[in-house]
Design a protein around this motif. Structure first.
Motif, PDB file in Angstrom:
ATOM      1  N   GLY A  62     -50.483 -39.348  14.127  1.00 39.92           N
ATOM      2  CA  GLY A  62     -49.805 -39.435  15.374  1.00 39.92           C
ATOM      3  C   GLY A  62     -49.846 -40.945  16.184  1.00 39.92           C
ATOM      4  N   PRO A  63     -49.421 -40.744  17.310  1.00 42.22           N
ATOM      5  CA  PRO A  63     -49.157 -42.063  18.000  1.00 42.22           C
ATOM      6  C   PRO A  63     -50.269 -42.590  18.683  1.00 42.22           C
ATOM      7  CG  PRO A  63     -48.541 -40.370  19.611  1.00 42.22           C
ATOM      8  CD  PRO A  63     -48.949 -39.504  18.137  1.00 42.22           C
ATOM      9  N   ASP A  91     -42.741 -42.552  16.718  1.00 46.30           N
ATOM     10  CA  ASP A  91     -42.104 -43.899  16.490  1.00 46.30           C
ATOM     11  C   ASP A  91     -43.299 -44.928  16.625  1.00 46.30           C
ATOM     12  OD1 ASP A  91     -42.556 -43.397  19.032  1.00 46.30           O
ATOM     13  OD2 ASP A  91     -40.570 -43.495  19.520  1.00 46.30           O
ATOM     14  N   ARG A  92     -44.510 -44.694  16.724  1.00 46.58           N
ATOM     15  CA  ARG A  92     -45.420 -45.734  17.016  1.00 46.58           C
ATOM     16  C   ARG A  92     -46.729 -45.129  16.166  1.00 46.58           C
ATOM     17  NH1 ARG A  92     -48.001 -44.059  21.829  1.00 46.58           N
ATOM     18  NH2 ARG A  92     -46.913 -42.434  22.771  1.00 46.58           N
ATOM     19  N   ALA A  93     -47.782 -46.138  16.169  1.00 50.97           N
ATOM     20  CA  ALA A  93     -49.030 -45.789  15.752  1.00 50.97           C
ATOM     21  C   ALA A  93     -50.004 -47.032  16.121  1.00 50.97           C
ATOM     22  CB  ALA A  93     -49.008 -45.682  14.016  1.00 50.97           C
ATOM     23  N   HIS A  94     -51.207 -46.532  15.970  1.00 48.18           N
ATOM     24  CA  HIS A  94     -52.395 -47.436  16.542  1.00 48.18           C
ATOM     25  C   HIS A  94     -52.045 -48.840  15.721  1.00 48.18           C
ATOM     26  CE1 HIS A  94     -56.411 -49.306  17.039  1.00 48.18           C
ATOM     27  NE2 HIS A  94     -56.335 -48.516  18.112  1.00 48.18           N
ATOM     28  N   PRO A  95     -51.868 -49.795  16.527  1.00 46.98           N
ATOM     29  CA  PRO A  95     -51.270 -50.980  15.826  1.00 46.98           C
ATOM     30  C   PRO A  95     -52.562 -51.781  14.904  1.00 46.98           C
ATOM     31  CG  PRO A  95     -51.026 -51.286  18.122  1.00 46.98           C
ATOM     32  CD  PRO A  95     -51.548 -50.038  18.206  1.00 46.98           C
ATOM     33  N   VAL A 123     -52.580 -36.007  14.051  1.00 42.21           N
ATOM     34  CA  VAL A 123     -51.469 -36.223  14.838  1.00 42.21           C
ATOM     35  C   VAL A 123     -51.970 -36.093  16.409  1.00 42.21           C
ATOM     36  CG1 VAL A 123     -49.444 -35.115  15.666  1.00 42.21           C
ATOM     37  CG2 VAL A 123     -50.174 -35.020  13.186  1.00 42.21           C
ATOM     38  N   LEU A 124     -52.713 -35.289  16.901  1.00 46.63           N
ATOM     39  CA  LEU A 124     -53.234 -35.204  18.156  1.00 46.63           C
ATOM     40  C   LEU A 124     -54.658 -34.904  18.227  1.00 46.63           C
ATOM     41  CD1 LEU A 124     -50.271 -33.193  20.076  1.00 46.63           C
ATOM     42  CD2 LEU A 124     -50.850 -35.576  19.899  1.00 46.63           C
TER      43      LEU A 124
END
Ligand SMILES: NC(=O)C1=CN([C@@H]2O[C@H](COP(=O)(O)OP(=O)(O)OC[C@H]3O[C@@H](n4cnc5c(N)ncnc54)[C@H](O)[C@@H]3O)[C@@H](O)[C@H]2O)[C@@H](O)CC1
Ligand SMILES: Nc1ncnc2c1ncn2[C@@H]1O[C@H](COP(=O)(O)OP(=O)(O)O)[C@@H](O)[C@H]1O
Ligand SMILES: [K+]
Length: 494
Positions: A62-63, A91-95, A123-124
């Motif tokens: 998850g994001p 559409d994003r993830a922990h960079p 995910v969450l």
């Protein structure tokens, strides 16, 4: 509390404990510890299942930080030779975590491979808000059925504070949770979705507040063993008001489980037909010929309610006994039709005393909330109940100890101490009469208890629920559910 219990926190308590550490720059370190704990757990699962090298693990990412934990865990698994890949559901993830995962050769896939052995649900976590919709990922539904699902911190879709699932949710066989167990892993729907729970220390300990609840995980020594000089009157005496011509079996089950749980004497107040039926199975039971409060002389505890049904004269007898115990503060467990006796002043006094243990199931708790005309309590007990808050509120409203039965049983006292939770993976208990067995166990524990502090009533009642679940587990370790309440009594001996 004691060694038999472990602390359980709300999601908010864990987040608040994390805040000063995150502000001091320890966030990445906590995440590394969380990811390491998750990866170690998955490695142990793979090892017990076969080989680690080349094993297929898929992380559903998850994001937020939960996804970050998942990605770092996949990275650690890759370092051990596991074929660990990821599917990003947002559409994003922990960079930084994504970069580390890619640097370790990890690939981002667009579907869940059919041969996935372990599916990590990242995910969450505690940042989940509102309803969750399962991500539309090809192969996911199939993999959920065929792989081992391991939840990162909490199954996605489960509310960390209540266990409620406002939308869809994933179901895990294992949950690796960080910093401390969350209420949502034990209660309500969450308790059914979290599987085996493993807690990883991420260094929060000194920042954690008093827990919101305690889970009772092993026997609490609430009773004393028989002493060399004991006689039948010194070992406690339980007065039972149970059974009616319509439900004679309830009296048999309550009396039998009380006798088996260990008490000096069990006396039954019932009519002739019920007494005769009970004596056939339990000749050691003593029939109480007195009526009303007099019958109660010398009893150290009472159990009232199972099987009284709608029988007027039996209910009057139950009420007389209930009033006598409340007045004299003698410990008493009140169950089933006995709960219907809480009307008028008994319902509204707000001060029945912690020594009175009410053991409603959800339906009975709802009826009590209705009788109390307490809308906020009714709300807590509605469709997806918040069993912890509801049990506390009911205990406070009645001024008694309340044990709310279910897959996770919650026990709260009248003056607001942290409730105890008994989580039992024993759905075979969902059969008529097992509640009567619980009443007998708690009655015996009350009759033989050493302690008399309010918080101890909570402990004693919870220990009763633990013994009940342990008996089911012993009787039916495979969980086939091929047993009835009478067989449960036989499995009570520990
Ligand atoms: N605070 C910390 O430093 C630590 C946090 N940890 C991890 O971080 C997690 C909490 O991370 P976050 O606060 O980033 O939150 P999450 O990763 O749980 O989720 C937050 C993200 O999900 C989205 N979201 C929320 N509810 C949604 C819903 N119903 N449907 C779809 N998307 C939804 C939000 O917009 C947000 O982007 C914990 O569960 C734990 O796994 C651990 O790494 C330990 C350290
Ligand atoms: N799904 C389940 N998993 C574990 N325990 C359960 C489950 N369903 C019911 N139980 C336990 O079984 C008992 C049932 O009690 P109750 O509903 O009063 O039954 P009865 O009135 O027929 O005796 C309670 O102790 C409850 O906690
Ligand atoms: K999760």
């Amino acid at each position: 509390m004691s060694r038999a219990t472990t602390p359980v926190y709300s999601g908010a308590q864990i987040r608040d404990a994390e805040t000063p550490l995150v502000e001091a720059g320890a966030g990445p370190d906590m995440m590394r510890r969380a990811a390491h704990g998750l990866a170690s757990y998955v490695l142990a699962l793979l090892r017990s299942d076969g080989k680690i090298y080349g094993a297929r693990v898929l992380g559903l990412i998850g994001p937020g930080n939960n996804g970050g934990d998942g990605l770092y865990a996949l990275t650690a698994l890759r370092a051990r030779g596991v074929d660990a890949q990821a599917v990003l559901v947002a559409d994003r993830a922990h960079p930084q975590a994504l970069e580390a995962f890619r640097a370790a050769g990890g690939r981002v896939l667009s579907s869940v491979p059919a041969d996935t052995q372990v599916l990590i649900d990242a995910v969450l976590g505690t940042g989940a808000r509102g309803a969750f919709t399962l991500p539309d990922v090809p192969g996911l539904a199939e993999a959920v059925g065929t792989s081992t699902v391991v939840a990162c911190d909490i199954p996605s879709g489960v509310d960390a504070d209540t266990g409620r699932c406002p939308g869809e949710a994933l179901t895990a066989e294992h949950t690796v949770t960080f910093g401390g167990a969350k209420l949502g892993l034990l209660l309500g729907e969450g308790g059914l979705r979290s599987g085996k729970i493993h807690t990883v220390d991420i260094g929060l300990q000194e920042h954690l507040p008093e827990p919101a609840a305690w889970e009772l995980i092993s026997p609490e020594p609430t009773r004393r063993k028989p002493r060399l000089g004991d006689h039948k009157y010194s070992r406690g005496s339980l007065q039972v008001v149970a059974g009616s011509p319509q439900f004679p079996g309830a009296a048999q089950l309550t009396v039998g489980s009380a006798i088996t749980s260990g008490v000096g004497m069990v006396r039954l107040q019932a009519d002739a037909t019920v007494s005769a039926a009970v004596l056939q199975g339990w000749p050691e039971a003593v029939m109480s010929h007195g009526r009303g409060a007099k019958a109660f002389d010398g009893a150290t505890a009472a159990a009232i309610g199972p099987g009284l049904g709608k029988d007027r004269s039996r209910l009057v007898e139950g009420e007389t006994m209930l009033r006598a115990t409340v007045e004299s503060k003698v410990p008493c467990v009140l169950d089933a039709s006995g709960l219907e006796l809480l009307r008028g002043d008994l319902l509204t006094s707000g001060d029945l005393g912690g020594q009175l243990i009410l053991t409603p199931h959800l339906g009975e708790a709802r009826r009590l909330a209705e009788a109390l005309e307490d809308e906020s309590l009714e709300e807590l007990l509605a469709d997806q109940p918040d069993t912890l808050a509801a049990t506390r509120a009911l205990a406070e409203a009645l001024g008694a100890t309340v044990l709310l039965k279910g897959p996770s049983t919650v026990v709260a006292g009248p003056s607001g101490g942290a409730p105890l939770v008994v989580r039992s993976a024993t759905p075979g208990l969902a059969t008529a009469g097992t509640g009567d067995v619980l009443t007998g166990i708690i009655g015996a524990l009350l009759a033989t208890a050493d302690a008399a502090q309010e918080q101890d009533w909570v402990r004693i009642a919870a220990e009763g629920a633990r013994m009940h679940a342990a008996a089911a587990q012993r009787l039916d370790p495979q969980g086939f559910g091929h047993f009835g309440a009478s067989a449960l009594i036989g499995a009570l001996r520990e």
